[in-house]
Every structure is written in structure tokens, then in C-alpha cells.
Design a protein around this motif. Structure first.
Motif, PDB file in Angstrom:
ATOM      1  N   VAL A  31       0.856  -1.183   0.000  1.00 47.75           N
ATOM      2  CA  VAL A  31       0.000   0.000   0.000  1.00 47.75           C
ATOM      3  C   VAL A  31       0.895   1.236   0.000  1.00 47.75           C
ATOM      4  CG1 VAL A  31      -1.805   1.247   1.240  1.00 47.75           C
ATOM      5  CG2 VAL A  31      -1.788  -1.259   1.268  1.00 47.75           C
ATOM      6  N   VAL A  32       0.665   2.106  -0.963  1.00 48.51           N
ATOM      7  CA  VAL A  32       1.459   3.324  -1.118  1.00 48.51           C
ATOM      8  C   VAL A  32       0.616   4.508  -0.655  1.00 48.51           C
ATOM      9  CG1 VAL A  32       2.660   4.798  -2.775  1.00 48.51           C
ATOM     10  CG2 VAL A  32       2.714   2.310  -3.058  1.00 48.51           C
ATOM     11  N   PRO A  34      -1.040   8.024  -0.322  1.00 47.43           N
ATOM     12  CA  PRO A  34      -1.444   8.945  -1.396  1.00 47.43           C
ATOM     13  C   PRO A  34      -0.535  10.162  -1.565  1.00 47.43           C
ATOM     14  CG  PRO A  34      -3.308   8.429   0.035  1.00 47.43           C
ATOM     15  CD  PRO A  34      -2.095   7.819   0.657  1.00 47.43           C
ATOM     16  N   ASN A  35       0.289  10.466  -0.562  1.00 49.87           N
ATOM     17  CA  ASN A  35       1.210  11.598  -0.676  1.00 49.87           C
ATOM     18  C   ASN A  35       2.434  11.273  -1.529  1.00 49.87           C
ATOM     19  OD1 ASN A  35      -0.382  13.294   0.925  1.00 49.87           O
ATOM     20  ND2 ASN A  35       0.500  12.466   2.789  1.00 49.87           N
ATOM     21  N   LEU A  36       2.622  10.001  -1.837  1.00 51.79           N
ATOM     22  CA  LEU A  36       3.739   9.590  -2.696  1.00 51.79           C
ATOM     23  C   LEU A  36       3.251   9.407  -4.123  1.00 51.79           C
ATOM     24  CD1 LEU A  36       5.595   6.880  -0.568  1.00 51.79           C
ATOM     25  CD2 LEU A  36       6.275   9.243  -0.942  1.00 51.79           C
ATOM     26  N   ASP A  37       4.153   9.600  -5.054  1.00 53.08           N
ATOM     27  CA  ASP A  37       3.863   9.322  -6.452  1.00 53.08           C
ATOM     28  C   ASP A  37       4.072   7.826  -6.677  1.00 53.08           C
ATOM     29  OD1 ASP A  37       4.443   8.812  -9.284  1.00 53.08           O
ATOM     30  OD2 ASP A  37       4.429  10.982  -9.509  1.00 53.08           O
ATOM     31  N   LEU A  38       3.022   7.160  -7.126  1.00 47.98           N
ATOM     32  CA  LEU A  38       3.082   5.707  -7.324  1.00 47.98           C
ATOM     33  C   LEU A  38       4.205   5.326  -8.286  1.00 47.98           C
ATOM     34  CD1 LEU A  38       1.641   3.123  -6.434  1.00 47.98           C
ATOM     35  CD2 LEU A  38       0.066   3.423  -8.332  1.00 47.98           C
ATOM     36  N   LEU A  39       4.430   6.141  -9.298  1.00 43.02           N
ATOM     37  CA  LEU A  39       5.501   5.855 -10.256  1.00 43.02           C
ATOM     38  C   LEU A  39       6.881   5.989  -9.619  1.00 43.02           C
ATOM     39  CD1 LEU A  39       4.074   7.574 -13.446  1.00 43.02           C
ATOM     40  CD2 LEU A  39       4.161   5.122 -12.947  1.00 43.02           C
ATOM     41  N   ASP A  40       7.046   6.947  -8.709  1.00 42.90           N
ATOM     42  CA  ASP A  40       8.324   7.090  -8.004  1.00 42.90           C
ATOM     43  C   ASP A  40       8.619   5.850  -7.170  1.00 42.90           C
ATOM     44  OD1 ASP A  40       8.759   9.615  -9.047  1.00 42.90           O
ATOM     45  OD2 ASP A  40       8.066  10.676  -7.237  1.00 42.90           O
ATOM     46  N   VAL A  41       7.590   5.336  -6.508  1.00 37.52           N
ATOM     47  CA  VAL A  41       7.764   4.137  -5.681  1.00 37.52           C
ATOM     48  C   VAL A  41       8.082   2.939  -6.574  1.00 37.52           C
ATOM     49  CG1 VAL A  41       6.669   2.573  -4.022  1.00 37.52           C
ATOM     50  CG2 VAL A  41       6.266   5.050  -3.869  1.00 37.52           C
ATOM     51  N   GLY A  42       7.347   2.804  -7.659  1.00 38.02           N
ATOM     52  CA  GLY A  42       7.608   1.708  -8.587  1.00 38.02           C
ATOM     53  C   GLY A  42       9.017   1.746  -9.145  1.00 38.02           C
ATOM     54  N   GLU A  43       9.471   2.936  -9.492  1.00 34.81           N
ATOM     55  CA  GLU A  43      10.826   3.100 -10.017  1.00 34.81           C
ATOM     56  C   GLU A  43      11.869   2.721  -8.967  1.00 34.81           C
ATOM     57  OE1 GLU A  43      13.194   6.494 -12.491  1.00 34.81           O
ATOM     58  OE2 GLU A  43      12.205   7.160 -10.642  1.00 34.81           O
ATOM     59  N   GLU A  59       8.911   5.667   7.535  1.00 37.18           N
ATOM     60  CA  GLU A  59       7.916   6.723   7.684  1.00 37.18           C
ATOM     61  C   GLU A  59       6.487   6.203   7.497  1.00 37.18           C
ATOM     62  OE1 GLU A  59       8.914  10.134   5.227  1.00 37.18           O
ATOM     63  OE2 GLU A  59      11.050   9.728   5.542  1.00 37.18           O
ATOM     64  N   SER A  60       6.337   4.884   7.340  1.00 37.85           N
ATOM     65  CA  SER A  60       5.040   4.230   7.108  1.00 37.85           C
ATOM     66  C   SER A  60       4.329   4.788   5.872  1.00 37.85           C
ATOM     67  CB  SER A  60       4.135   4.339   8.337  1.00 37.85           C
ATOM     68  OG  SER A  60       4.715   3.665   9.419  1.00 37.85           O
ATOM     69  N   VAL A  90       2.676  -5.956  -6.104  1.00 43.51           N
ATOM     70  CA  VAL A  90       1.576  -5.179  -6.663  1.00 43.51           C
ATOM     71  C   VAL A  90       1.427  -3.958  -5.772  1.00 43.51           C
ATOM     72  CG1 VAL A  90      -0.871  -5.121  -7.265  1.00 43.51           C
ATOM     73  CG2 VAL A  90       0.430  -7.247  -7.563  1.00 43.51           C
ATOM     74  N   LEU A  91       1.737  -2.797  -6.327  1.00 43.43           N
ATOM     75  CA  LEU A  91       1.640  -1.554  -5.570  1.00 43.43           C
ATOM     76  C   LEU A  91       0.226  -1.006  -5.768  1.00 43.43           C
ATOM     77  CD1 LEU A  91       4.953   0.142  -6.737  1.00 43.43           C
ATOM     78  CD2 LEU A  91       4.614  -1.491  -4.893  1.00 43.43           C
ATOM     79  N   VAL A  92      -0.422  -0.622  -4.670  1.00 42.37           N
ATOM     80  CA  VAL A  92      -1.767  -0.076  -4.771  1.00 42.37           C
ATOM     81  C   VAL A  92      -1.836   1.248  -4.023  1.00 42.37           C
ATOM     82  CG1 VAL A  92      -2.878  -2.331  -5.050  1.00 42.37           C
ATOM     83  CG2 VAL A  92      -2.671  -1.354  -2.772  1.00 42.37           C
ATOM     84  N   GLN A  93      -2.650   2.124  -4.548  1.00 41.96           N
ATOM     85  CA  GLN A  93      -2.848   3.423  -3.931  1.00 41.96           C
ATOM     86  C   GLN A  93      -4.339   3.727  -3.992  1.00 41.96           C
ATOM     87  OE1 GLN A  93      -0.964   6.851  -5.916  1.00 41.96           O
ATOM     88  NE2 GLN A  93       0.089   7.176  -3.977  1.00 41.96           N
ATOM     89  N   SER A  94      -4.907   3.945  -2.833  1.00 42.21           N
ATOM     90  CA  SER A  94      -6.343   4.169  -2.722  1.00 42.21           C
ATOM     91  C   SER A  94      -6.698   5.560  -3.223  1.00 42.21           C
ATOM     92  CB  SER A  94      -6.770   4.007  -1.274  1.00 42.21           C
ATOM     93  OG  SER A  94      -8.145   4.247  -1.142  1.00 42.21           O
ATOM     94  N   PHE A  95      -7.888   5.669  -3.773  1.00 43.40           N
ATOM     95  CA  PHE A  95      -8.399   6.972  -4.191  1.00 43.40           C
ATOM     96  C   PHE A  95      -8.900   7.767  -2.987  1.00 43.40           C
ATOM     97  CE2 PHE A  95      -9.327   4.745  -8.339  1.00 43.40           C
ATOM     98  CZ  PHE A  95      -8.313   5.382  -9.021  1.00 43.40           C
ATOM     99  N   GLY A  96      -9.038   7.106  -1.848  1.00 45.73           N
ATOM    100  CA  GLY A  96      -9.522   7.808  -0.663  1.00 45.73           C
ATOM    101  C   GLY A  96     -10.524   7.017   0.108  1.00 45.73           C
TER     102      GLY A  96
END
Length: 96
Positions: A31-32, A34-43, A59-60, A90-96
Motif C-alpha cells: 500500500v502506497v 497517497p502523498n507519494l507518487d506511485l511511479l516514483d515508488v515503482g521506479e 515513515e510508514s 503489486v503496488l496499490v494506492q487508494s483513491f480515498g
């Protein structure tokens, strides 16, 4: 933008929880925040940037799903996430 980031951006998708469940059962969902860019984490994961990844973990900002989250998402199988596969994760980021 790096070549890896360009490739990852092409693979970024919106996906429902019901399609992520099998990956969660294999314990490969991250779980990523929402303050992070999912692409940055993937990279960072693709390039094995352990310093950056470790900072986010400390930093959780990237975590394994919590049991409360899993319960909520299982009750709403159509909940949508931004998702990115960076083998084996599988990186996931919730819409909220």
C-alpha cells in the motif's frame, strides 16, 4: 522521466479490489501512501533503491495492508485503486 518510469507509466492501471485479492493472499501487495507518487515508488523498487524504500518504510509511507484495511476492502470488492505491478509486488494506492 527515466525509461523505467515511462514504462511503468504505461502499465499504471485502475483496478478493483476484487482483482487484487489473489495478490493480497500471496502477501505481495504494498500500500502506497497517497502523498507519494506511485511511479516514483515503482521506479525505486525496480531499481532496488533500498535507501529510498527503507525511508518510506520507516515513515510508514509504504506498508503491507493492515487487517482493518483488508476487512474494509473485502466488504467493498468494487473499491478502486491505482495499481502498478513491479514484480513480484503489486503496488496499490487508494483513491480515498
Amino acid at each position: 522521466m527515466t525509461d523505467i518510469k515511462i514504462q511503468l507509466s504505461e502499465e499504471l492501471a485502475t483496478i478493483q479490489w476484487k482483482d487484487i485479492i489473489p495478490h493480497a493472499q500471496r502477501d505481495v501487495v504494498i500500500v502506497v501512501n497517497p502523498n507519494l507518487d506511485l511511479l516514483d515508488v515503482g521506479e525505486a523498487i525496480a531499481l532496488n533503491n533500498t535507501n529510498k524504500i527503507q525511508d518510506w518504510i520507516c515513515e510508514s509511507l509504504i506498508t503491507k495492508p493492515l487487517s482493518e484495511q483488508l476487512s474494509q476492502w473485502n466488504q467493498n470488492p468494487n473499491k478502486e485503486f491505482n495499481a502498478l505491478i513491479v514484480q513480484p509486488f503489486v503496488l496499490v494506492q487508494s483513491f480515498g
